[in-house]
Design a protein around this motif. Structure first.
Motif, PDB file in Angstrom:
ATOM      1  N   MET A 281       0.851  -1.182   0.000  1.00  0.00           N
ATOM      2  CA  MET A 281       0.000   0.000   0.000  1.00  0.00           C
ATOM      3  C   MET A 281       0.889   1.235   0.000  1.00  0.00           C
ATOM      4  O   MET A 281       1.797   1.363   0.823  1.00  0.00           O
ATOM      5  N   GLU A 282       0.620   2.151  -0.923  1.00  0.00           N
ATOM      6  CA  GLU A 282       1.415   3.370  -1.035  1.00  0.00           C
ATOM      7  C   GLU A 282       0.479   4.567  -1.162  1.00  0.00           C
ATOM      8  O   GLU A 282      -0.373   4.617  -2.050  1.00  0.00           O
ATOM      9  N   ILE A 283       0.642   5.533  -0.248  1.00  0.00           N
ATOM     10  CA  ILE A 283      -0.173   6.751  -0.252  1.00  0.00           C
ATOM     11  C   ILE A 283       0.767   7.942  -0.370  1.00  0.00           C
ATOM     12  O   ILE A 283       1.727   8.070   0.398  1.00  0.00           O
ATOM     13  N   GLU A 284       0.501   8.838  -1.347  1.00  0.00           N
ATOM     14  CA  GLU A 284       1.334  10.009  -1.592  1.00  0.00           C
ATOM     15  C   GLU A 284       0.489  11.281  -1.505  1.00  0.00           C
ATOM     16  O   GLU A 284      -0.677  11.301  -1.913  1.00  0.00           O
ATOM     17  N   VAL A 285       1.124  12.355  -0.978  1.00  0.00           N
ATOM     18  CA  VAL A 285       0.482  13.661  -0.869  1.00  0.00           C
ATOM     19  C   VAL A 285       1.456  14.694  -1.403  1.00  0.00           C
ATOM     20  O   VAL A 285       2.643  14.706  -1.027  1.00  0.00           O
ATOM     21  N   PHE A 286       0.955  15.588  -2.294  1.00  0.00           N
ATOM     22  CA  PHE A 286       1.736  16.696  -2.845  1.00  0.00           C
ATOM     23  C   PHE A 286       1.007  17.988  -2.465  1.00  0.00           C
ATOM     24  O   PHE A 286      -0.124  18.223  -2.900  1.00  0.00           O
ATOM     25  N   ALA A 287       1.654  18.807  -1.629  1.00  0.00           N
ATOM     26  CA  ALA A 287       0.979  19.997  -1.088  1.00  0.00           C
ATOM     27  C   ALA A 287       1.846  21.229  -1.287  1.00  0.00           C
ATOM     28  O   ALA A 287       3.082  21.136  -1.329  1.00  0.00           O
ATOM     29  N   PRO A 288       1.207  22.424  -1.395  1.00  0.00           N
ATOM     30  CA  PRO A 288       1.990  23.663  -1.544  1.00  0.00           C
ATOM     31  C   PRO A 288       2.722  24.043  -0.259  1.00  0.00           C
ATOM     32  O   PRO A 288       3.664  24.845  -0.303  1.00  0.00           O
ATOM     33  N   SER A 289       2.290  23.518   0.888  1.00  0.00           N
ATOM     34  CA  SER A 289       2.971  23.743   2.166  1.00  0.00           C
ATOM     35  C   SER A 289       3.225  22.375   2.819  1.00  0.00           C
ATOM     36  O   SER A 289       2.864  21.333   2.261  1.00  0.00           O
ATOM     37  N   VAL A 291       3.032  18.987   4.534  1.00  0.00           N
ATOM     38  CA  VAL A 291       1.899  18.068   4.579  1.00  0.00           C
ATOM     39  C   VAL A 291       1.393  17.933   6.014  1.00  0.00           C
ATOM     40  O   VAL A 291       2.186  17.833   6.964  1.00  0.00           O
ATOM     41  N   ASP A 292       0.056  17.933   6.149  1.00  0.00           N
ATOM     42  CA  ASP A 292      -0.569  17.742   7.451  1.00  0.00           C
ATOM     43  C   ASP A 292      -0.398  16.278   7.857  1.00  0.00           C
ATOM     44  O   ASP A 292      -0.960  15.368   7.234  1.00  0.00           O
ATOM     45  N   ARG A 293       0.372  16.035   8.894  1.00  0.00           N
ATOM     46  CA  ARG A 293       0.658  14.663   9.301  1.00  0.00           C
ATOM     47  C   ARG A 293      -0.592  13.953   9.790  1.00  0.00           C
ATOM     48  O   ARG A 293      -0.794  12.766   9.483  1.00  0.00           O
ATOM     49  N   ALA A 294      -1.422  14.600  10.556  1.00  0.00           N
ATOM     50  CA  ALA A 294      -2.638  13.969  11.073  1.00  0.00           C
ATOM     51  C   ALA A 294      -3.551  13.538   9.936  1.00  0.00           C
ATOM     52  O   ALA A 294      -4.142  12.440   9.984  1.00  0.00           O
ATOM     53  N   GLN A 295      -3.662  14.346   8.904  1.00  0.00           N
ATOM     54  CA  GLN A 295      -4.510  13.986   7.768  1.00  0.00           C
ATOM     55  C   GLN A 295      -3.930  12.772   7.015  1.00  0.00           C
ATOM     56  O   GLN A 295      -4.665  11.861   6.627  1.00  0.00           O
ATOM     57  N   LEU A 296      -2.586  12.745   6.842  1.00  0.00           N
ATOM     58  CA  LEU A 296      -1.959  11.612   6.156  1.00  0.00           C
ATOM     59  C   LEU A 296      -2.119  10.318   6.974  1.00  0.00           C
ATOM     60  O   LEU A 296      -2.391   9.247   6.413  1.00  0.00           O
ATOM     61  N   GLU A 297      -1.965  10.409   8.277  1.00  0.00           N
ATOM     62  CA  GLU A 297      -2.139   9.229   9.124  1.00  0.00           C
ATOM     63  C   GLU A 297      -3.575   8.714   9.046  1.00  0.00           C
ATOM     64  O   GLU A 297      -3.797   7.492   9.036  1.00  0.00           O
ATOM     65  N   ASP A 298      -4.550   9.602   8.988  1.00  0.00           N
ATOM     66  CA  ASP A 298      -5.956   9.191   8.924  1.00  0.00           C
ATOM     67  C   ASP A 298      -6.252   8.452   7.613  1.00  0.00           C
ATOM     68  O   ASP A 298      -6.914   7.400   7.621  1.00  0.00           O
TER      69      ASP A 298
END
Length: 308
Positions: A281-289, A291-298
């Motif tokens: 399982m691989e989840i990636e986030v690309f953000a202008p600031s 990354v919100d860790r709590a949101q990624l963990e959820d």
């Protein structure tokens, strides 16, 4: 006065005085000179004299033979061994003498008995084992052969589609998966080398932040090696943690921005990886600031629950 008749006066002959040879000749000259022998006769005479036996009385009373005379006329000096020869002799004789002494010491000791051989006694079950029952009791390998798109999280409401994956997600082959990396050619080779089978992906965009979830399946014998390089964190400075409730997972959030391949546009990167059997399982986030860790963990926790 003589009465003999004397003739006419004849002068007496003058005799010159004879030198006194007695005083001039040395004392040795008065002795008769030894007869000179030829060289061959002298050598034969010396050899004959050496062969004559020497009386025992002379052997007992005779002292040590004198040293032969050297070329200068004096006695020849005694030969002495040099230091190098003494060391060489010691080096050669040392191991021989040591081996002999060691052998003598060991030979004089009593023989030591060897310990008894320790062997595990073979044991056999009292009853024959049923192969089918034994196979049923063994742990079963994880077999995920269904549609991987059904295991993906659904796209949240109010978000936009990204990467043309649709609301349910889509399939990705090795070439399509490799295109999402800067070095797509090397990534494609690694995927095939690691036993890539298939991949399902879904992506969405919320504002300027982009999200992507992949479920990647490898051959069972290659999944362990595949996860070791699957992490693709962008920068060298990041925060590393775990997905809540999953100690075998990895969660990474970059603290410095990176940029897309062949572009100057910057972004902050976040990633969560976990493995279940031959599925990664691989989840990636690309953000202008950052990354919100709590949101990624959820997101990672909810996706893991669907495949666990």
């Amino acid at each position: 006065m003589s009465t003999e008749t004397v003739g006419p006066d004849v002068p007496e002959p003058v005799v010159p005085p004879q030198p006194d040879t007695t005083a001039a000749v040395p004392a040795q000259a008065a002795e008769p000179a030894a007869e000179t022998l030829p060289a061959e006769a002298a050598a034969e005479q010396a050899a004959t004299a050496d062969e004559q036996p020497v009386p025992a009385e002379e052997l007992l009373t005779a002292g040590p033979e004198p040293e032969p005379a050297s070329a200068e006329g004096g006695p020849r000096p005694a030969r002495r061994l040099s230091t190098g020869r003494l060391l060489l002799a010691a080096a050669l004789l040392g191991p021989v003498v040591g081996a002999g002494v060691g052998y003598a010491v060991q030979a004089s000791r009593p023989a030591t008995p060897l310990p008894a051989l320790a062997a595990v006694k073979l044991a056999y079950p009292a009853e024959r084992v049923d192969p089918k029952a034994l196979a049923a009791a063994a742990p079963q390998p994880l077999n995920i052969d269904g549609d991987l798109r059904d295991l993906l999280l659904k796209r949240p409401d109010g978000t936009q589609d990204w990467d043309d994956t649709g609301a349910r997600g889509s399939w990705q082959d090795a070439a399509e998966y490799a295109e999402s990396f800067g070095d797509s050619r090397a990534t494609f080779s690694r995927l095939l080398d690691k036993g890539f089978r298939r991949s399902a992906v879904i992506g969405w965009k919320s504002g300027e932040t982009k999200y992507r979830i992949r479920l990647i399946q490898y051959r069972s014998d290659s999944a362990s090696a595949a996860i070791s390089w699957d992490y693709s964190g962008a920068s060298g400075e990041n925060e590393v943690g775990k997905i809540p409730g999953n100690p075998q997972s990895t969660l990474v959030i970059d603290t410095k921005p990176d940029h897309y391949a062949d572009s100057t546009e910057q972004f902050y990167y976040g990633e969560a990886i976990a493995r279940k059997g031959d599925l990664i399982m691989e989840i990636e986030v690309f953000a202008p600031s950052k990354v919100d860790r709590a949101q990624l963990e959820d997101i990672a926790k909810r996706q893991w629950e669907r495949i666990a």
